[in-house]
Design an enzyme around this catalytic site. Sequence first.
Site, PDB file in Angstrom:
ATOM      1  N   LEU A  60       1.111  -1.294   0.097  1.00  0.00           N
ATOM      2  CA  LEU A  60       0.045   0.106   0.034  1.00  0.00           C
ATOM      3  C   LEU A  60       0.916   1.223   0.054  1.00  0.00           C
ATOM      4  O   LEU A  60       2.162   1.262   0.594  1.00  0.00           O
ATOM      5  CB  LEU A  60      -0.774   0.061   1.380  1.00  0.00           C
ATOM      6  CG  LEU A  60      -2.103  -1.134   1.358  1.00  0.00           C
ATOM      7  CD1 LEU A  60      -2.686  -0.996   2.753  1.00  0.00           C
ATOM      8  CD2 LEU A  60      -3.076  -0.800   0.212  1.00  0.00           C
ATOM      9  N   ASP A  61       0.428   2.476  -0.606  1.00  0.00           N
ATOM     10  CA  ASP A  61       1.071   3.781  -0.449  1.00  0.00           C
ATOM     11  C   ASP A  61       1.444   4.074   0.931  1.00  0.00           C
ATOM     12  O   ASP A  61       0.650   3.651   1.847  1.00  0.00           O
ATOM     13  CB  ASP A  61       0.373   4.496  -1.412  1.00  0.00           C
ATOM     14  CG  ASP A  61       0.365   4.483  -2.906  1.00  0.00           C
ATOM     15  OD1 ASP A  61       1.008   3.725  -3.349  1.00  0.00           O
ATOM     16  OD2 ASP A  61      -0.495   5.256  -3.637  1.00  0.00           O
ATOM     17  N   ARG A  62       2.495   5.020   1.352  1.00  0.00           N
ATOM     18  CA  ARG A  62       2.626   5.204   2.629  1.00  0.00           C
ATOM     19  C   ARG A  62       1.606   5.891   3.227  1.00  0.00           C
ATOM     20  O   ARG A  62       1.177   5.661   4.326  1.00  0.00           O
ATOM     21  CB  ARG A  62       3.898   6.101   2.539  1.00  0.00           C
ATOM     22  CG  ARG A  62       4.351   6.678   3.947  1.00  0.00           C
ATOM     23  CD  ARG A  62       5.552   7.423   3.741  1.00  0.00           C
ATOM     24  NE  ARG A  62       5.920   8.010   5.028  1.00  0.00           N
ATOM     25  CZ  ARG A  62       7.125   8.575   5.212  1.00  0.00           C
ATOM     26  NH1 ARG A  62       8.049   8.852   4.275  1.00  0.00           N
ATOM     27  NH2 ARG A  62       7.297   9.108   6.470  1.00  0.00           N
ATOM     28  N   THR A  74      -1.433   5.768   2.526  1.00  0.00           N
ATOM     29  CA  THR A  74      -2.986   4.742   2.548  1.00  0.00           C
ATOM     30  C   THR A  74      -2.945   4.080   3.620  1.00  0.00           C
ATOM     31  O   THR A  74      -1.986   3.070   3.884  1.00  0.00           O
ATOM     32  CB  THR A  74      -3.061   3.862   1.041  1.00  0.00           C
ATOM     33  OG1 THR A  74      -2.823   4.853  -0.109  1.00  0.00           O
ATOM     34  CG2 THR A  74      -4.295   3.265   0.769  1.00  0.00           C
ATOM     35  N   ARG A 119      -5.765   6.452  -7.536  1.00  0.00           N
ATOM     36  CA  ARG A 119      -5.611   8.138  -7.781  1.00  0.00           C
ATOM     37  C   ARG A 119      -5.559   8.544  -8.963  1.00  0.00           C
ATOM     38  O   ARG A 119      -6.030   9.769  -9.563  1.00  0.00           O
ATOM     39  CB  ARG A 119      -4.424   8.237  -6.992  1.00  0.00           C
ATOM     40  CG  ARG A 119      -4.478   8.169  -5.462  1.00  0.00           C
ATOM     41  CD  ARG A 119      -2.931   7.715  -5.005  1.00  0.00           C
ATOM     42  NE  ARG A 119      -2.133   9.029  -4.965  1.00  0.00           N
ATOM     43  CZ  ARG A 119      -0.825   9.140  -4.751  1.00  0.00           C
ATOM     44  NH1 ARG A 119      -0.146   7.857  -4.310  1.00  0.00           N
ATOM     45  NH2 ARG A 119      -0.123  10.225  -4.923  1.00  0.00           N
TER      46      ARG A 119
END
Length: 327
Positions: free
Chosen positions: A154-156, A158, A256
């Site tokens: 996961l993105d930082r 998120t 996104r």
Amino acid sequence: MTCYYPRMPEMPQSPASRVVHAQVTRDEDGQRVDNFLMRRLKGVPRSRIYRLLRKGEVRVNKGRCKPDYRLSVGDVVRIPPVTRSEKKLEDLPLPEGLARTLAESVLLEDDDLLILNKPAGLPVHGGSGVPVGVIEGLRRLRPEAGFLELAHRLDRETSGCLVLARNRPALLAFHELLRHGGVDKVYHTLVAGHWQGGPRRVVQSLSRTERRGEVRLVQVDEEGQDADSFFTPRQGFAEATLMDVQIGTGRTHQIRVHAAHEGHPVAGDRHYGDFEFNRRMRRLGLKRQFLHAASLRFTLPTRGCAYDVVAPLDPALEQVLEKLEPR
């Protein structure tokens, strides 16, 4: 006259100063060589490991290899001498606050998987400027665990459901499910504007573009990798819409970029978002991108075990929703 000088004793070599030939075990079968090296060379920066691979200093069965090469049982990996000028990561104390946060974030744990509600702002692995991420923290919290690997990322910024595997068969089985659409993933996101037309599937290929700081950006590109996202509006506000998003693929920044492409960028998104909209959201207390991995549903074929996991929304995001003016 002959003079004899005493022979100086040889200095013992440390493990970091000599070549090591490591044989791949059954538990390491199928692992990427870059991940194999990160486990063997704990505390060495990722950039240094990739440089070793690029220069051919790491060999598998005496041959050069790329970072994504997958190892097999019995392979012999040549690990070159690596000097660690800094203190090894595992020797540094785990911050008490991080240890408590990780322990409180676990949603489910069994013999195969560990699933947690990843906090926003915490990367899944350490990197430049961030020595400890989720995986390093959990390995140090569970030193007795012989195997613990990220099953996806996961993105930082998120938050939400993040899966880690506790053995290699479970890891490979989960990866197989991801490749064939066997994991039902639902995200919650707040996007700018009034979403029109009800549920909508967005099918737009994506490719990586220029780097902005530490982040490699992504763009819609017909020549890129296939990506599809299914957006469903949940609640409308005066200038935003709360959405459920299901993704059939797991490309970098997929939700996104797809949201921005449809004209409804994710709230708080610094790279693909709307500056003025983000500024208004900050006044309501939004300090991050509004993207949360809300639930996971899948059946792991190794044991036929069905998983249905829900991660509660971050209270800080709940407070933002409460402050939004209804439509």
